[in-house]
Scaffold this motif. Structure first.
Motif, PDB file in Angstrom:
ATOM      1  N   PHE A 286       0.671  -0.871  -0.529  1.00 15.08           N
ATOM      2  CA  PHE A 286      -0.109   0.241   0.130  1.00 15.08           C
ATOM      3  C   PHE A 286       0.860   1.361   0.143  1.00 15.08           C
TER       4      PHE A 286
ATOM      5  N   SER B 293      -2.258   5.316   7.186  1.00 15.36           N
ATOM      6  CA  SER B 293      -0.900   4.433   7.149  1.00 15.36           C
ATOM      7  C   SER B 293      -0.393   2.992   8.363  1.00 15.36           C
TER       8      SER B 293
ATOM      9  N   VAL C  50      -2.994   0.498   8.573  1.00 15.89           N
ATOM     10  CA  VAL C  50      -3.523  -0.824   6.892  1.00 15.89           C
ATOM     11  C   VAL C  50      -1.900  -1.343   7.285  1.00 15.89           C
TER      12      VAL C  50
ATOM     13  N   TYR D 215       0.108  -4.909   5.993  1.00 15.40           N
ATOM     14  CA  TYR D 215       0.712  -4.840   4.112  1.00 15.40           C
ATOM     15  C   TYR D 215       1.755  -4.004   4.702  1.00 15.40           C
TER      16      TYR D 215
ATOM     17  N   VAL E  39       3.276  -1.144   4.153  1.00 16.48           N
ATOM     18  CA  VAL E  39       2.987   0.268   3.703  1.00 16.48           C
ATOM     19  C   VAL E  39       4.045   1.628   3.218  1.00 16.48           C
TER      20      VAL E  39
ATOM     21  N   PRO F 285       3.076  -0.179  -6.199  1.00 17.90           N
ATOM     22  CA  PRO F 285       1.965  -0.999  -5.422  1.00 17.90           C
ATOM     23  C   PRO F 285       0.881  -1.326  -5.352  1.00 17.90           C
TER      24      PRO F 285
ATOM     25  N   VAL G 140      -2.159  -1.120  -3.996  1.00 19.75           N
ATOM     26  CA  VAL G 140      -3.189   0.325  -3.872  1.00 19.75           C
ATOM     27  C   VAL G 140      -2.279   1.217  -3.207  1.00 19.75           C
TER      28      VAL G 140
ATOM     29  N   GLY H  91      -2.825   4.898  -1.744  1.00 20.97           N
ATOM     30  CA  GLY H  91      -4.260   6.325  -1.692  1.00 20.97           C
ATOM     31  C   GLY H  91      -3.624   7.099  -1.257  1.00 20.97           C
TER      32      GLY H  91
ATOM     33  N   THR I  49      -8.468   0.787   5.555  1.00 18.10           N
ATOM     34  CA  THR I  49      -7.652  -0.652   5.879  1.00 18.10           C
ATOM     35  C   THR I  49      -8.854  -2.132   4.640  1.00 18.10           C
TER      36      THR I  49
ATOM     37  N   VAL J 213      -7.892  -2.101   1.388  1.00 18.25           N
ATOM     38  CA  VAL J 213      -6.934  -1.990   0.543  1.00 18.25           C
ATOM     39  C   VAL J 213      -7.083  -3.944   0.682  1.00 18.25           C
TER      40      VAL J 213
ATOM     41  N   ALA K 269      -5.618  -5.566  -2.341  1.00 21.98           N
ATOM     42  CA  ALA K 269      -4.416  -6.428  -2.351  1.00 21.98           C
ATOM     43  C   ALA K 269      -4.693  -7.376  -2.485  1.00 21.98           C
TER      44      ALA K 269
END
Ligand code: B1M
Length: 209
Positions: A91, A109, A112, A117, A119, A140, A142, A144, A202, A205, A209
């Motif tokens: 992410f 951040s 997630v 994940y 980040v 990535p 995803v 954001g 989240t 994601v 993901a």
């Protein structure tokens, strides 16, 4: 007063050491990190936001409150990251061009990351081109984008256009968030999703993901 309320009060009052102490006490008592964030730290910042809007608080006080919130976050963040969810993808997150508001972005951040994940946090005030280059580099699942100002929302559309022009729009899901952003706006600029807070982000994601 509950410990959660005490944390909120300490955030509002900008009492950095007290926030850290109270958060540590709750962690030691085995409280869930996400509950400490939501009911203590974020609840305090919510009040700060309202008072700032009502001009009961001013920029320096708001910054001190934000620092106090971060002092608590520094304690709970490693615990969120220890959450035993499996790592499923990457992410990337950034605030868009011209936007320096990073408190909400940092929260998203952390949440997630806490869900397992990887980040990549680009920080604040990143242009469409900078984000494009970072997407090319990190690939990535995803992306954001966060914006807190109505004046910086158009930069979200610019970023999506940059991905389209580079021919990599289909390779990454783009989700949006931030106080002035809405599902309608996300639809308007062809984003893949909108999340109102860290847990909604989240969920998105997890979906993408
Ligand atoms: Co600014 N600011 N600010 N500010 N600031 C707002 C946003 C504002 C609403 C205040 C107001 O006037 N009532 C207003 C925007 C008005 C508008 O555009 N309609 C404003 C303004 C005008 C400005 C300046 C222009 C002020 C000036 O200089 N004249 C200036 C701009 C700076 C810039 O970015 N270029 C400015 C500056 C600042 C500070 C530097 C003083 C400071 C930021 C410090 C920092 O972030 N490090 C600041 C702050 C703190 C605020 C308020 C008070 C609080 C924002 C915040 O941190 N909220 C804010 C007023 C308010 O929100 N009521 C305000 C707490 C945080 C947890 O919530 O960020 O919304 P939030 O994040 C939430 C959700 O939105 C969501 O999840 C988070 C958790 O629930 N979310 C996502 C956020 N990003 C997401 C991404 C996702 C998903 C969900 O997926 C990718």
């Amino acid at each position: 007063m509950s410990k959660f309320n005490e944390i909120s009060e300490a955030v509002i009052n900008g009492e950095e050491e007290k926030v850290a102490e109270l958060v540590q006490d709750l962690v030691d008592d085995g409280e869930e990190p996400s509950k400490i964030i939501k009911e203590g730290l974020v609840a305090g910042m919510d009040v700060v936001g309202k008072r700032f809007k009502a001009q009961d608080m001013f920029v320096p006080e708001v910054l001190i409150s934000a620092e106090s919130m971060h002092a608590g976050m520094d304690i709970v963040k490693p615990l969120l990251a220890d959450d035993d969810s499996s790592s499923n993808g990457t992410f990337m997150i950034s605030t868009v061009d011209g936007d320096l508001h990073d408190i909400g972005k940092n929260l998203v951040s952390m949440m997630v990351e806490g869900a397992g994940y990887e980040v990549v946090d680009l920080g604040v005030d990143k242009s469409a081109d900078e984000i494009l280059e970072a997407v090319k580099e990190h690939n990535p699942d995803v992306l954001g984008l966060s914006a807190l100002l109505t004046t910086t929302m158009p930069a979200m559309g610019d970023t999506i256009e940059a991905l389209e022009e580079a021919g990599i729009r289909d390779e990454v899901k783009v989700i949006l968030g931030g106080a002035p952003v809405s599902q309608d706006f996300a639809d308007e600029i062809d984003a893949d999703g909108y999340a109102s807070d860290g847990s909604a982000a989240t969920d998105l994601v997890r979906k993408f993901a």
